[in-house]
Design a protein around this motif. Structure first.
Motif, short mmCIF file in Angstrom:
data_model
loop_
_atom_site.label_atom_id
_atom_site.label_comp_id
_atom_site.label_asym_id
_atom_site.label_seq_id
_atom_site.Cartn_x
_atom_site.Cartn_y
_atom_site.Cartn_z
N GLU A 1 0.88 -1.17 0.21
CA GLU A 1 -0.15 -0.04 0.04
C GLU A 1 0.90 1.26 -0.01
O GLU A 1 1.77 1.34 0.82
N PRO B 1 1.17 5.71 -0.35
CA PRO B 1 0.47 6.69 -0.03
C PRO B 1 0.17 7.62 -1.05
O PRO B 1 0.91 7.37 -2.22
N GLU B 2 -0.37 8.51 -0.93
CA GLU B 2 -0.61 9.62 -2.11
C GLU B 2 0.54 10.33 -2.13
O GLU B 2 1.15 10.85 -1.39
N MET B 3 0.80 10.49 -3.47
CA MET B 3 2.22 11.34 -3.92
C MET B 3 1.72 12.42 -4.66
O MET B 3 1.21 12.39 -5.60
N ASN B 4 2.27 13.67 -4.18
CA ASN B 4 2.12 14.73 -4.98
C ASN B 4 3.35 15.03 -5.90
O ASN B 4 4.33 15.13 -4.89
N LYS C 1 1.07 19.70 -2.35
CA LYS C 1 0.53 19.61 -3.77
C LYS C 1 0.88 21.02 -4.51
O LYS C 1 0.91 22.06 -3.83
N THR D 1 -0.84 13.97 -9.27
CA THR D 1 -1.00 13.12 -8.28
C THR D 1 -1.04 11.78 -8.42
O THR D 1 -1.75 11.25 -9.46
N ILE D 2 -0.17 11.04 -7.87
CA ILE D 2 -0.35 9.55 -7.69
C ILE D 2 -1.20 9.18 -6.57
O ILE D 2 -1.00 9.45 -5.44
N ASP D 3 -2.51 8.74 -6.86
CA ASP D 3 -3.52 8.35 -5.68
C ASP D 3 -3.06 7.08 -4.92
O ASP D 3 -2.22 6.28 -5.52
N ALA D 4 -3.31 7.25 -3.62
CA ALA D 4 -2.87 5.85 -2.61
C ALA D 4 -3.57 4.77 -3.02
O ALA D 4 -4.68 4.67 -3.82
#
Length: 300
Positions: free
Chosen positions: A154, A156-159, A222, A234-237
């Motif tokens: 899993e 996390p979200e990546m900005n 962001k 953005t890469i979603d989590a």
């Protein structure tokens, strides 16, 4: 020219995110803030192809990618999802690009990870032929065990701050643009900075000079809007297959093929999101040209 590129990038991102929508010249020109006439000319100047050819190519390449890695999707579901009105239109268009029917492509290409190459036949007509992608699957899997640690994680979200690259040869110049921007913002150099390449096309179905790669830098917050050629991504989590290893640039192709084979072997399915690479070191600073990389595939 930079302002034109910025607007065309906006249009390309819109097209790729709305392949099932109304992609008329008027609508896309409005997104890019051009008159339809000027947009059409500038788009061809910057991308090297007409808007209509680009849209059709993207639809067919996306369909080929789904055929290869999303076996659970029916062919009808794929072509309707991409805006084709019926099977006949889809099949005819697919054959124009790859020389074979979608069903034949699905049965032949993904199992052994063959790449389609366009070659000129004796009569000057392009023949779609399959050439072996990388050796035998068994040898590839053995190579994988020795060189990659594969896990399901899993993330996390990546900005990200991103610069678009059209064609593999333009990736390094795109990173140069990104780094110069980051220096002005005092975001580079800094400790543990991470560079990430996000693949918006697959080399299995898109020619190297057309493939779209976003050269990215991981940010703490962001990015607000677009700054010149640099835009927010953005890469979603979510859940990812992550293959980690110390490899050379020449190994990248094997790494990706290995991961997709591993994905199929373990009955995972790819999400509608883009695969990417996270770089933890610089190959230019290694005596053997190696770098530590995470290869990441989004999965359900």
């Amino acid at each position: 020219m930079e302002e034109h590129k910025k607007r065309i990038i906006k249009a390309i991102r819109y097209i790729d995110n709305h392949l099932d929508a109304d992609l008329s010249l008027e609508n896309i020109a409005e997104v890019a803030m051009y008159s339809p006439f000027h947009f059409h000319r500038i788009f061809k100047l910057i991308t090297g192809e007409t808007l209509q050819n680009y849209i059709i190519r993207k639809k067919i390449e996306k369909s080929a990618f789904y055929l290869a890695v999303k076996k659970e999707m029916e062919i009808k579901e794929i072509y309707l999802d991409l805006g084709f009105s019926n099977h006949s239109v889809f099949s005819k268009t697919f054959k124009k690009y790859y020389g074979i029917a979608p069903s034949v492509f699905r049965n032949s290409a993904p199992e052994t990870f063959h790449r389609i190459l366009q070659i000129e036949s004796k009569n000057g007509q392009p023949d779609a032929v399959f050439s072996q992608y990388i050796c035998h699957v068994e040898n590839l899997l053995n190579w994988t065990k020795m060189n990659l640690k594969i896990e399901v994680k899993e993330l996390p979200e990546m900005n990200l701050a991103a610069v678009m690259s059209l064609g593999i040869d333009n990736v390094e110049p795109s990173y140069n643009v990104l780094i110069e921007w980051a220096k002005k913002k005092q975001l580079f150099p800094r400790e543990n900075v991470k560079m990430i390449s996000v693949y918006h096309d697959s080399f299995k179905v898109t020619p190297p000079d057309k493939v779209r790669i976003h050269a990215c830098m991981l940010l703490d917050e962001k990015l607000d809007g677009q700054d010149g050629l640099v835009f927010s991504e953005t890469i979603d989590a979510g859940k990812f297959i992550v293959g980690s290893g110390e490899v050379t640039l020449q190994d990248f192709e094997q790494c990706w093929v290995s991961l997709f084979l591993w994905m199929n072997e373990h009955h995972y399915s790819m999400r509608k999101a883009f695969p990417f690479e996270i770089y933890h070191s610089n190959f230019k600073e290694h005596p053997e040209g190696k770098m530590i990389v995470d290869f990441c595939i989004p999965i359900h």
